[in-house]
Design an enzyme around this catalytic site. Structure first.
Site, mmCIF file in Angstrom:
data_model
loop_
_atom_site.group_PDB
_atom_site.id
_atom_site.type_symbol
_atom_site.label_atom_id
_atom_site.label_comp_id
_atom_site.label_asym_id
_atom_site.label_seq_id
_atom_site.Cartn_x
_atom_site.Cartn_y
_atom_site.Cartn_z
ATOM 1 N N ILE A 1 0.936 -1.192 0.094
ATOM 2 C CA ILE A 1 -0.134 -0.012 0.096
ATOM 3 C C ILE A 1 0.942 1.291 -0.088
ATOM 4 C CG2 ILE A 1 -1.585 1.366 1.432
ATOM 5 C CD1 ILE A 1 -2.781 -1.200 2.443
ATOM 6 N N ASP B 1 10.601 2.841 6.452
ATOM 7 C CA ASP B 1 10.521 1.445 6.294
ATOM 8 C C ASP B 1 12.052 0.780 6.459
ATOM 9 O OD1 ASP B 1 9.727 -1.415 5.325
ATOM 10 O OD2 ASP B 1 8.023 -0.358 4.428
ATOM 11 N N TYR C 1 -3.861 -11.421 15.249
ATOM 12 C CA TYR C 1 -3.847 -10.099 14.591
ATOM 13 C C TYR C 1 -4.865 -9.215 14.672
ATOM 14 C CZ TYR C 1 -4.085 -7.667 9.753
ATOM 15 O OH TYR C 1 -4.203 -6.764 8.792
ATOM 16 N N ASN D 1 -9.278 -6.212 1.783
ATOM 17 C CA ASN D 1 -8.735 -6.990 0.752
ATOM 18 C C ASN D 1 -8.373 -6.113 -0.532
ATOM 19 O OD1 ASN D 1 -10.071 -8.955 2.487
ATOM 20 N ND2 ASN D 1 -8.713 -10.320 1.384
ATOM 21 N N ASP E 1 -10.946 -18.714 9.897
ATOM 22 C CA ASP E 1 -11.225 -17.731 9.069
ATOM 23 C C ASP E 1 -12.345 -16.881 8.950
ATOM 24 O OD1 ASP E 1 -10.513 -16.641 6.460
ATOM 25 O OD2 ASP E 1 -10.788 -18.518 5.188
ATOM 26 N N ARG F 1 -15.003 -13.195 0.164
ATOM 27 C CA ARG F 1 -14.087 -11.914 0.194
ATOM 28 C C ARG F 1 -14.702 -11.108 -0.878
ATOM 29 N NH1 ARG F 1 -12.775 -14.427 3.959
ATOM 30 N NH2 ARG F 1 -10.601 -14.738 4.742
ATOM 31 N N ILE G 1 10.896 0.518 13.479
ATOM 32 C CA ILE G 1 10.128 1.443 14.625
ATOM 33 C C ILE G 1 10.115 0.904 15.843
ATOM 34 C CG2 ILE G 1 8.777 2.858 12.842
ATOM 35 C CD1 ILE G 1 6.278 1.000 13.741
ATOM 36 N N ARG H 1 -17.169 -10.962 4.184
ATOM 37 C CA ARG H 1 -16.542 -9.535 4.227
ATOM 38 C C ARG H 1 -17.334 -8.709 3.486
ATOM 39 N NH1 ARG H 1 -10.232 -10.360 4.910
ATOM 40 N NH2 ARG H 1 -10.030 -11.238 6.815
ATOM 41 N N LEU I 1 1.513 2.457 8.298
ATOM 42 C CA LEU I 1 0.995 1.203 7.532
ATOM 43 C C LEU I 1 2.091 0.008 8.154
ATOM 44 C CD1 LEU I 1 1.489 3.240 4.319
ATOM 45 C CD2 LEU I 1 -0.516 1.815 4.676
HETATM 46 N N1 NAD Z 1 -3.549 -4.898 1.669
HETATM 47 C C1 NAD Z 1 -4.659 -5.202 2.158
HETATM 48 O O1 NAD Z 1 -5.574 -5.840 1.625
HETATM 49 C C2 NAD Z 1 -4.695 -4.842 3.830
HETATM 50 C C3 NAD Z 1 -6.117 -5.267 4.411
HETATM 51 C C4 NAD Z 1 -6.063 -5.145 5.673
HETATM 52 C C5 NAD Z 1 -5.160 -4.356 6.307
HETATM 53 N N2 NAD Z 1 -4.154 -3.635 5.901
HETATM 54 C C6 NAD Z 1 -3.116 -3.117 6.713
HETATM 55 O O2 NAD Z 1 -2.571 -2.008 6.067
HETATM 56 C C7 NAD Z 1 -1.242 -1.894 6.228
HETATM 57 C C8 NAD Z 1 -0.309 -2.065 5.113
HETATM 58 O O3 NAD Z 1 -0.683 -3.097 4.444
HETATM 59 P P1 NAD Z 1 0.245 -3.860 3.168
HETATM 60 O O4 NAD Z 1 -0.668 -4.695 2.385
HETATM 61 O O5 NAD Z 1 0.891 -2.696 2.367
HETATM 62 O O6 NAD Z 1 1.453 -4.669 3.860
HETATM 63 P P2 NAD Z 1 2.861 -4.781 3.465
HETATM 64 O O7 NAD Z 1 3.571 -5.855 4.336
HETATM 65 O O8 NAD Z 1 3.414 -4.833 2.070
HETATM 66 O O9 NAD Z 1 3.474 -3.334 4.158
HETATM 67 C C9 NAD Z 1 3.853 -3.369 5.481
HETATM 68 C C10 NAD Z 1 5.281 -2.558 5.565
HETATM 69 O O10 NAD Z 1 5.506 -2.159 6.977
HETATM 70 C C11 NAD Z 1 7.077 -2.361 6.758
HETATM 71 N N3 NAD Z 1 7.274 -2.779 8.329
HETATM 72 C C12 NAD Z 1 6.821 -3.559 9.249
HETATM 73 N N4 NAD Z 1 7.122 -3.427 10.437
HETATM 74 C C13 NAD Z 1 8.115 -2.539 10.486
HETATM 75 C C14 NAD Z 1 8.953 -1.978 11.488
HETATM 76 N N5 NAD Z 1 9.025 -2.568 12.696
HETATM 77 N N6 NAD Z 1 9.737 -0.816 11.188
HETATM 78 C C15 NAD Z 1 9.617 -0.320 10.046
HETATM 79 N N7 NAD Z 1 8.639 -0.952 8.725
HETATM 80 C C16 NAD Z 1 8.112 -1.715 9.156
HETATM 81 C C17 NAD Z 1 7.160 -3.657 6.142
HETATM 82 O O11 NAD Z 1 8.645 -3.768 5.859
HETATM 83 C C18 NAD Z 1 6.378 -3.254 4.896
HETATM 84 O O12 NAD Z 1 7.070 -2.920 3.874
HETATM 85 C C19 NAD Z 1 -0.861 -3.040 7.325
HETATM 86 O O13 NAD Z 1 -1.040 -2.301 8.670
HETATM 87 C C20 NAD Z 1 -2.159 -3.922 7.164
HETATM 88 O O14 NAD Z 1 -2.359 -4.514 8.370
HETATM 89 C C21 NAD Z 1 -3.656 -4.097 4.715
HETATM 90 O O1 LIG Z 2 -3.331 -20.170 -1.747
HETATM 91 C C1 LIG Z 2 -4.391 -19.822 -0.956
HETATM 92 C C2 LIG Z 2 -4.316 -18.712 -0.142
HETATM 93 C C3 LIG Z 2 -5.312 -18.380 0.459
HETATM 94 N N1 LIG Z 2 -6.510 -19.165 0.477
HETATM 95 C C4 LIG Z 2 -7.862 -18.462 1.212
HETATM 96 O O2 LIG Z 2 -8.082 -17.173 0.583
HETATM 97 C C5 LIG Z 2 -8.608 -16.362 1.436
HETATM 98 C C6 LIG Z 2 -8.071 -15.135 1.654
HETATM 99 O O3 LIG Z 2 -6.721 -15.051 1.938
HETATM 100 P P1 LIG Z 2 -5.720 -13.861 2.014
HETATM 101 O O4 LIG Z 2 -5.894 -13.034 1.080
HETATM 102 O O5 LIG Z 2 -4.318 -14.623 2.322
HETATM 103 O O6 LIG Z 2 -5.919 -13.252 3.542
HETATM 104 P P2 LIG Z 2 -7.355 -12.973 4.390
HETATM 105 O O7 LIG Z 2 -8.454 -12.214 3.396
HETATM 106 O O8 LIG Z 2 -7.741 -14.250 5.083
HETATM 107 O O9 LIG Z 2 -6.600 -11.865 5.441
HETATM 108 C C7 LIG Z 2 -6.407 -10.781 4.958
HETATM 109 O O10 LIG Z 2 -7.446 -9.650 4.792
HETATM 110 C C8 LIG Z 2 -6.889 -8.465 5.136
HETATM 111 C C9 LIG Z 2 -5.713 -8.530 6.026
HETATM 112 O O11 LIG Z 2 -5.804 -7.887 7.262
HETATM 113 C C10 LIG Z 2 -4.393 -7.984 5.333
HETATM 114 O O12 LIG Z 2 -4.176 -8.293 4.216
HETATM 115 C C11 LIG Z 2 -5.456 -10.001 6.063
HETATM 116 O O13 LIG Z 2 -5.761 -10.576 7.329
HETATM 117 C C12 LIG Z 2 -8.619 -17.000 2.867
HETATM 118 O O14 LIG Z 2 -10.090 -17.858 3.058
HETATM 119 C C13 LIG Z 2 -7.623 -18.263 2.624
HETATM 120 O O15 LIG Z 2 -7.898 -19.238 3.439
HETATM 121 C C14 LIG Z 2 -6.506 -20.045 -0.365
HETATM 122 O O16 LIG Z 2 -7.694 -20.659 -0.550
HETATM 123 N N2 LIG Z 2 -5.539 -20.513 -0.934
#
Ligand code: NAD
Ligand SMILES: O=c1ccn([C@@H]2O[C@H](COP(=O)(O)OP(=O)(O)O[C@H]3OC[C@](O)(CO)[C@H]3O)[C@@H](O)[C@H]2O)c(=O)[nH]1
Length: 389
Positions: free
Chosen positions: A29, A49, A185, A214, A337, A260, A77, A341, A96
């Site tokens: 992100i 980062d 988490y 997602n 799971d 999802r 951090i 959502r 993030l």
């Molecule tokens: N991608 C999604 O769909 C999704 C869904 C739900 C929540 N989120 C939340 O959004 C945020 C970003 O997600 P993302 O998908 O970009 O994940 P990501 O893992 O790609 O990015 C997270 C970044 O944080 C950095 N990081 C982690 N711990 C650190 C530390 N101690 N010091 C410095 N940097 C650190 C990692 O190196 C990484 O680059 C997260 O908080 C995640 O929980 C994302």
């Molecule tokens: O090879 C695979 C991998 C995963 N699954 C199933 O797919 C569903 C979605 O999985 P995933 O995208 O890995 O994660 P979640 O949606 O469960 O959780 C994420 O949602 C938001 C976030 O907070 C950050 O991105 C994270 O927790 C799930 O049902 C898996 O079991 C599969 O079938 N095969």
């Protein structure tokens, strides 16, 4: 390039250039948000980062039009005293940073809880003490399971949206038992949300909490054995991309019945930019950011990705495109799971007028085109290497 005409917020006021401390800027992100801020705004980003591979194209060379507006600070951090200084000299902090891959939640619950709760505490403290605005990234996973999932399978109430639509100010957070460490988490994210909310209520912290549903697109996670560990398990988009690239069946966990809603990263980033530039409308709010129109079961996602990949790569799909695996086999003990959502969009619509645009097919087409261009050759070489040896 950033336009030279004045940028206006949703109420017609001029947006002044700001300095943003973005923690976790090197992730999926963060990389898209940095790109958007550099290409379309005059704001400055202090990108924090431990990695910067995904934003390298924004940092080098010095001749880039936004050179000077983005600085990378390689720091963890958990233990770096420079963090407070960076927050102090910024107008806004966006956090993030997190461990956010489900394969880690039940196998590394301590790291997961520390990363999502303990490590976020100093960020919150420095923002609160220095009267700095905070946009904190939480997750849709704080909702856990739907109320409907506890109803009998044949209950007509399961069809009633009141039992499954997830609303920021109404829905409960429903997690499994403590033994189901999957929820480490979600629980850590929920507690940091509550702390931020309390800092707002008791100490006047100006905050926004984002709950992404997602978000997917290019640069999400890694392809095992290419730009990440061979045994690593990324999120579903990268798992399925890896299977498609390697011409292996896509693994459906527990039958792929979970549902999802997927939103294109570029749509979602538009929502974050609105939050950044409209503090009066975004502060004090928790926002769902997702696309309720893009709902599929994981099985349907696998089928659609198989079709789209075939189209963009020009390769026929394999004879057995999917196989079933148990969650215990795939993720290990303690996995559980979220069943379904679907985000309610009332609050983000009312406050920011934001709506997602991109259909699931279209977002998969652009994302899998990127995956194919980026990884197909490297995978071919990796597969050929052991044979050559
Ligand atoms: N991608 C999604 O769909 C999704 C869904 C739900 C929540 N989120 C939340 O959004 C945020 C970003 O997600 P993302 O998908 O970009 O994940 P990501 O893992 O790609 O990015 C997270 C970044 O944080 C950095 N990081 C982690 N711990 C650190 C530390 N101690 N010091 C410095 N940097 C650190 C990692 O190196 C990484 O680059 C997260 O908080 C995640 O929980 C994302
Ligand atoms: O090879 C695979 C991998 C995963 N699954 C199933 O797919 C569903 C979605 O999985 P995933 O995208 O890995 O994660 P979640 O949606 O469960 O959780 C994420 O949602 C938001 C976030 O907070 C950050 O991105 C994270 O927790 C799930 O049902 C898996 O079991 C599969 O079938 N095969």
């Amino acid at each position: 390039m950033a336009s030279t005409t004045a940028r206006l917020d949703l109420d017609g006021n001029t947006i002044n250039p700001m300095t943003i401390c973005m923690i976790g800027a090197g992730g999926f992100i963060g990389s898209h948000l940095c790109e958007k801020l550099m290409q379309e705004t005059p704001h400055t980003v202090l990108a924090v980062d431990v990695y910067n591979d995904k934003i390298k194209h924004l940092l080098e060379p010095d001749s880039l039009p936004w050179a000077g507006r983005i600085q990378f600070h390689r720091l963890n951090i958990k233990n770096d005293s420079r963090l407070e200084g960076l927050i102090k000299c910024s107008d806004l902090t966006i956090n993030l940073a997190a461990i956010c891959t489900p394969a880690d939640y039940n196998t590394r619950p301590l790291d997961t809880i520390y990363s999502n709760f303990i490590d976020a505490l100093p960020v919150l403290k420095y923002c609160s003490e220095n009267n700095k605005r905070l946009i904190h990234f939480s997750t849709c996973e704080v909702y856990g399971k739907t109320i409907g999932s506890y109803l009998p399978k044949d209950s007509p109430l399961r069809q009633d949206p009141a039992y499954y639509i997830l609303k920021e100010d109404v829905s409960p957070c429903i997690f499994g038992s403590v033994e189901k460490q999957r929820w480490s988490y979600a629980c850590a994210k929920q507690l940091i949300e509550r702390l931020i909310y309390a800092e707002g209520a008791e100490n006047g912290l100006e905050f926004t909490i984002v709950r992404p549903f997602n978000w997917i697109g290019p640069r999400m996670d890694f392809i095992p054995g290419i730009d990440g560990p061979s045994e690593g398990v990324p999120r579903v988009l990268a798992c399925f991309s890896n299977n498609l690239l390697r011409r292996e069946p896509l693994k459906l966990v527990d039958g792929g019945e979970s549902q999802r809603t997927f939103v294109y990263i570029k749509d979602a980033i538009e929502a974050v930019l609105l939050m950044i530039e409209n503090p009066g409308r975004a502060s004090g709010h928790i926002f769902n950011v997702g696309n309720p129109n893009n709902e599929v079961t994981v099985r349907q996602l696998a089928e659609m990705m198989t079709k789209v990949y075939s189209k963009v790569s020009g390769e026929d799909s394999i004879e057995t495109p999917t196989i079933d695996v148990s969650s215990k086999e795939f993720y290990g003990e303690g996995y559980d799971d979220s069943d379904k959502r679907i985000p309610d969009m009332t609050i983000i619509n009312k406050q920011l007028g934001w709506n997602p645009k991109t259909s699931l097919w279209d977002l998969l087409e652009s994302t899998l085109t990127y995956q194919h261009k980026t990884y197909a050759e490297a995978i071919k070489q990796a597969i050929a290497k052991p044979l050559a040896n």
